[in-house]
Design an enzyme around this catalytic site. Structure first.
Site, PDB file in Angstrom:
ATOM      1  N   GLU A 158      27.619 -32.221  12.390  1.00 28.15           N
ATOM      2  CA  GLU A 158      26.843 -32.771  11.282  1.00 28.15           C
ATOM      3  C   GLU A 158      25.974 -31.725  10.576  1.00 28.15           C
ATOM      4  O   GLU A 158      24.739 -31.785  10.630  1.00 28.15           O
ATOM      5  CB  GLU A 158      25.954 -33.924  11.781  1.00 28.15           C
ATOM      6  CG  GLU A 158      26.732 -35.064  12.425  1.00 28.15           C
ATOM      7  CD  GLU A 158      25.873 -36.289  12.733  1.00 28.15           C
ATOM      8  OE1 GLU A 158      24.645 -36.221  12.592  1.00 28.15           O
ATOM      9  OE2 GLU A 158      26.443 -37.326  13.106  1.00 28.15           O
TER      10      GLU A 158
ATOM     11  N   GLU B 289      31.993 -39.371  16.929  1.00 23.92           N
ATOM     12  CA  GLU B 289      30.832 -40.187  17.305  1.00 23.92           C
ATOM     13  C   GLU B 289      30.859 -41.493  16.536  1.00 23.92           C
ATOM     14  O   GLU B 289      31.155 -41.506  15.337  1.00 23.92           O
ATOM     15  CB  GLU B 289      29.494 -39.505  16.965  1.00 23.92           C
ATOM     16  CG  GLU B 289      29.132 -38.338  17.827  1.00 23.92           C
ATOM     17  CD  GLU B 289      27.803 -37.703  17.407  1.00 23.92           C
ATOM     18  OE1 GLU B 289      26.933 -38.401  16.850  1.00 23.92           O
ATOM     19  OE2 GLU B 289      27.679 -36.491  17.625  1.00 23.92           O
TER      20      GLU B 289
END
Ligand code: NCW
Length: 476
Positions: free
Chosen positions: A187, A382
């Protein structure tokens, strides 16, 4: 050992709605099923075996930065409890474990030779996973930059990208004989924007041009590391990057709303995906940034490096949002002369993070990526949700909210696959309740409860649900 045995069946049964169940059953039989964590959120042991502080150790000491003044000094004590935690993954029937490596453990000053004690931990972790038949998946960077590198400028400084590639090679040299799948960054939007623009994550800076420079240098670091790992590989390995992405819905078909959604998608997704896949920054994003007087510090050759081919795109999905280009007074331009962009509620139930639950935003995102960036296999690296769990007297948690979140989002993934998206697996966030960054320990994302007083691990209903789904799939 402080691990409660995994019950064969949940004391409280969970049944997903029939339509979701049918979609979930259509997931491929060779799908990967796993779970993810990150170093600073679970390891603890911050000052042992030569580890030096990362930006998160420093940020946690800033008064008011973290709820309750929490920090990762102890966390889940995973550094010492690792073998039991791996045994737990095995008991949960999962085949893949994605973990991150702490840069400050492996290369304490962010430069220089490998720290044998630091890399030793990951060496043992990989061996333990393989001994249990679990596929190790390494994330090289999950937000914990060595503090010394931040002192030298951090991600806004170009040199950090080269330092990251050097560090990546230390880990690669030590583990690539046994690890097949490598993620460079987790991320990068969070590292750049939460860390350098909004200041809510380490290092807590609020400097927009620096945040945009950080975006570029994170991507450059990814590309440099990818090129070097690929060159050094002596057997087939998969290399990729993990992005947090979402669907940006316009509030209406009115031009200002469409524009607000376009801008959000530009800074949230396309500023990463376009250079990675197409080797160029999107023209509209460059123009949006120019309005704010900000330029991406690209040098010759950078985009060729950033677009080095990858084998897998990791997608982390939590929620989607609706955007409007009007403020409360109906204006489309603010006092600063910039176009208005703000979110409006979709009026959906929310998790404990106050994030709205939008599974169809997941399907829309995956289908759209597969169309706009074809030929790139995806894995959900995720997905999960935080809830204010209420344990019973034994510590068991009937986490219906989290369990039904998993069911609806697994169904959303299946639906995307049925519409042509190439998705190879699903890793739940997270194995354990852990240090949820600025929210400290109050927000619990684990499928396994951690009693922080005793460090006891207690699998929740959601863990048993995921185990059952994974096992059923594999046996088909
Ligand atoms: S905050 C976040 N997370 C959580 C964290 O525990 C994990 O380390 C991350 O990989 C759960 O999974 C990821 N992701 C950020 C999502 C977007 C947040 C948008 C905030 C808007 C201001």
């Amino acid at each position: 050992m402080n691990t409660t045995a995994v019950p064969t069946t949940s004391p409280v049964a969970f049944t997903a709605p029939a339509a979701e169940q049918e979609l979930i059953s259509s997931l491929p039989s060779d799908f990967r099923w796993g779970v993810a964590t990150s170093a600073y959120q679970i390891e603890g042991a911050v000052d042992v075996d030569g580890r030096t502080p990362s930006i998160w150790d420093t940020f946690c000491r800033v008064p008011g930065a973290i709820d309750n003044g929490d920090h990762g000094d102890v966390a889940c004590e995973h550094y010492t409890r690792m073998p039991a935690d791996v045994a737990l993954i095995k008991e949960l029937g999962l085949d893949t474990y994605r973990f991150s490596v702490s840069w400050s453990r492996v290369q304490p000053h962010g430069t220089g030779p490998v720290n044998p004690a630091g890399i030793g931990f990951y060496d043992r972790l990989v061996d333990e996973l393989l001994a249990q038949g679990i596929d190790p998946w390494v994330t090289l960077y999950h937000w914990d930059l060595p503090q010394e590198l931040e002192d030298a400028g951090g991600w806004p400084a170009r040199d950090t990208a080269y330092k990251f590639a050097d560090y990546s090679m230390l880990v690669f040299d030590a583990l690539s004989d046994r690890v097949n799948t490598w993620t460079t960054l987790n991320e990068p939007w969070c590292s750049a924007m939460l860390g350098y623009a909004y200041g809510v994550h380490a290092p807590g800076r609020k400097e927009y041009p620096a945040a945009v420079a950080a975006v570029h240098h994170l991507l450059l670091g990814h590309g440099l590391a990818t090129e070097r790992m690929r060159e050094a590989a002596t057997r087939p390995i998969d290399i990729g990057i993990t992005l947090n992405a979402a669907t940006a819905y316009p509030a209406s078909d009115a031009e200002p709303d469409l524009e607000a959604a376009r801008r959000a998608d530009g800074m949230g997704a396309r500023i990463y995906l376009d250079p990675l896949v197409h080797g160029r920054y999107p023209a509209d994003v460059i123009a949006d940034l120019a309005l704010e007087g900000v330029e991406i510090p690209v040098r010759d050759g950078d985009l060729a490096t950033i677009s080095a081919p990858i084998d897998v795109l990791g997608i982390n999905y939590y929620f989607s949002q609706k955007f409007t280009g009007y403020d409360e007074q109906g204006r489309t331009v603010g006092d600063d002369g910039l176009p208005i962009s703000r979110t409006l509620p979709l009026n959906r139930p929310r998790t404990a993070m106050d994030w709205e639950i939008v599974p169809e935003g997941f399907t829309d995102l995956l289908v759209r990526i597969s169309k706009d960036y074809p030929g790139l296999p995806m894995v959900i690296t995720e997905n999960g949700s935080a809830y204010d769990d209420v344990p019973d007297e034994t510590g068991y948690v009937v986490d219906e909210g989290r369990t039904s979140y998993f069911a609806s989002h697994l169904a959303a993934v299946a639906s995307a696959i049925n519409q042509g998206a190439d998705i190879r697996g699903y890793l739940a966030w997270s194995l354990l309740d852990n240090f949820e960054w600025a929210y400290g320990y109050d927000k619990r994302f684990g499928i396994v409860r951690v009693d922080y007083e005793t460090q006891t691990r207690i699998p929740k209903q959601s863990a048993l649900y995921l185990r059952d789904v994974a096992i059923q799939h594999r046996s088909r």
